[in-house]
Design an enzyme around this catalytic site. Structure first.
Site, PDB file in Angstrom:
ATOM      1  N   GLU A   1       3.119   8.072   8.225  1.00 36.45           N
ATOM      2  CA  GLU A   1       3.132   7.280   9.454  1.00 36.45           C
ATOM      3  C   GLU A   1       4.550   6.850   9.813  1.00 36.45           C
ATOM      4  O   GLU A   1       5.444   6.806   8.976  1.00 36.45           O
ATOM      5  CB  GLU A   1       2.231   6.047   9.306  1.00 36.45           C
TER       6      GLU A   1
ATOM      7  N   ARG B   1      -4.069   0.560  -2.434  1.00 38.25           N
ATOM      8  CA  ARG B   1      -3.451  -0.763  -2.349  1.00 38.25           C
ATOM      9  C   ARG B   1      -2.881  -1.207  -3.690  1.00 38.25           C
ATOM     10  O   ARG B   1      -3.419  -0.884  -4.744  1.00 38.25           O
ATOM     11  CB  ARG B   1      -4.474  -1.784  -1.833  1.00 38.25           C
TER      12      ARG B   1
ATOM     13  N   HIS C   1       4.716   0.309   0.721  1.00 38.29           N
ATOM     14  CA  HIS C   1       5.215  -0.465   1.852  1.00 38.29           C
ATOM     15  C   HIS C   1       4.231  -1.574   2.230  1.00 38.29           C
ATOM     16  O   HIS C   1       3.069  -1.568   1.816  1.00 38.29           O
ATOM     17  CB  HIS C   1       5.446   0.432   3.072  1.00 38.29           C
TER      18      HIS C   1
ATOM     19  N   GLN D   1       0.817  -1.211   0.000  1.00 37.25           N
ATOM     20  CA  GLN D   1       0.000   0.000   0.000  1.00 37.25           C
ATOM     21  C   GLN D   1       0.849   1.258   0.000  1.00 37.25           C
ATOM     22  O   GLN D   1       2.052   1.233   0.257  1.00 37.25           O
ATOM     23  CB  GLN D   1      -0.915   0.011   1.218  1.00 37.25           C
TER      24      GLN D   1
ATOM     25  N   HIS E   1       0.082   5.857   0.661  1.00 35.59           N
ATOM     26  CA  HIS E   1      -0.872   6.857   1.124  1.00 35.59           C
ATOM     27  C   HIS E   1      -0.647   8.160   0.364  1.00 35.59           C
ATOM     28  O   HIS E   1       0.483   8.494   0.003  1.00 35.59           O
ATOM     29  CB  HIS E   1      -0.711   7.089   2.627  1.00 35.59           C
TER      30      HIS E   1
END
EC number: 5.3.1.8
Length: 401
Positions: free
Chosen positions: A131, A283, A264, A94, A96
């Site tokens: 993140e 994804r 990642h 995935q 972001h």
């Protein structure tokens, strides 16, 4: 102000059946326990253990919605989400979006009338989701970011069995004159759209053979990862995409930083994860969920990079600070036994969780936390003092300075 919080672990299929329960000192549920969310995200807002102290609110989202000023916020939203994450099996491959991409994508899908809960919806909100994760287990393994294409060419050459599909993959990877980002974009596009026939199966067979014969010994962790992913997701093009990525194993206390566009997948391990509060995930495979190739290719950063280990900075005796280059959050790792002389000045509201031992936090009031206990913190202009033993994590934000 300290406000004790808790939550119910999310039961995603890839989750560990023991790690989160053991840390919290409770009996395992018998189901996978993948993530414990500590924040105000509407998907699973943290429960307030003493609603009377929060004006009757039952969870953080309700409390913040009713009066964000009481929660120490300048606006109506807590910008970060703290999690315990326990992976017994690999997560999906995935990436972001950036803040700009998320805003545009969310507005576009709203205009198209795509229901918010539709399985094919890409953007659930208008926010980015960078993140970081800090390993709690002795080892925490992941795939993250594209390695240099020259290294992948050499790795492929070391396992190449002369099959036509691997020759096609090698041709797609070009040569030393080809810009890495262009090569990677073209190859990922071809893999995800199925234009390299038979390459997943051929690559897995070649990796199995190399492992059996001891060839490419230095690359054994990468080869083993490819075969293990194939066992879980046979024929999935994400298995071949994984061959293009950095594989990293964190040791306890090390951190990985995953900015927007970084492709990642966490493979195995137990950690503390901190992110911007969003549910936007594009994804690329290793999942039965929706894969939008066009949108993923627009979001991905195809520039190769070294493994993005995030080194902590010194926050004073007993305090390490993981501070990425976004204002949404930072994460403090505190050794309470060494931090008693270190006043911790929080730039905004915070959430703390004890991951081992016990800690006492003091400001205008005091709270005692055992392993697995968590609390929301409104700084109220005072530094926090910590004492005790073990390990404590504190997530906070710079968006509300």
């Amino acid at each position: 102000m300290f406000l004790p919080i808790d939550n119910v672990p999310r039961d995603y299929a890839w989750g560990s059946r023991s790690d989160i329960a053991e840390l919290r000192g409770v009996e395992p549920s018998g189901a996978p326990e993948a993530e414990l969310w500590l924040g105000a995200h509407p998907g699973s807002p943290a429960r307030i253990l003493d609603p009377a102290a929060a004006g009757g609110a039952r969870d953080l989202a309700e409390w913040i919605d009713s009066n964000p000023a009481d929660a120490g916020l300048a606006g109506p939203r807590l910008p970060f989400l703290l999690k315990l994450l326990a992976a017994a099996e690999p997560l999906s491959l995935q990436a972001h979006p950036s803040l700009e991409q998320a805003g545009a994508g969310f507005a576009r899908e709203n205009a198209e009338g795509v229901p918010l809960e539709a399985a094919h919806r890409n953007y659930k909100d208008a926010f980015h989701k960078p993140e970081l994760v800090v390993a709690l287990s002795e080892e925490y393994s992941a795939l993250c970011g594209f390695r240099a294409v020259g290294e992948t060419r050499a790795l492929l050459s070391s396992v190449d069995d002369g099959s036509a599909p691997l020759a096609a993959l090698a041709a797609s990877l070009g040569d030393a004159t080809s810009p890495d980002a262009d090569v990677l974009r073209t190859t990922v596009d071809a893999l995800l759209r199925g234009r390299l026939d038979g390459v997943v199966e051929a690559l897995v067979d070649a990796c199995r053979s190399a492992l059996a014969t001891g060839a490419a010994r230095d690359a054994a962790p990468v080869l083993r990862t490819i075969t293990e992913l194939s066992d879980s997701y046979p024929g999935d093009p994400g298995v071949a995409v994984a061959f293009l990525l950095n594989r990293v194993t964190l040791t306890k206390g090390e951190a990985l930083w995953l900015p927007a566009g970084n492709i990642h997948a966490y493979l195995h391990g137990f950690g503390v994860e901190l992110m911007a509060s969003s549910d936007n995930v594009l994804r690329g495979g290793l999942t039965p969920k929706h894969v939008d190739v066009d949108e993923l290719l627009d979001v991905l950063d195809f520039e190769p990079l070294p493994v993005p280990i995030l080194r902590p900075i010194d926050g004073g005796a007993g305090v390490e600070v993981f501070r990425p280059d976004v204002p949404d959050f930072e994460l403090l790792r505190v050794d309470p036994s060494a931090a008693s002389s270190t006043p911790i000045v929080l730039p905004g509201p915070a959430i703390a969780i004890v991951t081992s031992g016990a800690a006492t936090l003091e400001a205008s009031t005091r709270i005692d936390l055992a392993t697995g206990d968590a609390t929301y913190i409104v700084p109220e202009g005072q530094p926090i003092r910590v004492s005790g033993s073990g390990e404590l994590f504190i997530a906070t934000t710079y968006l509300d300075r």
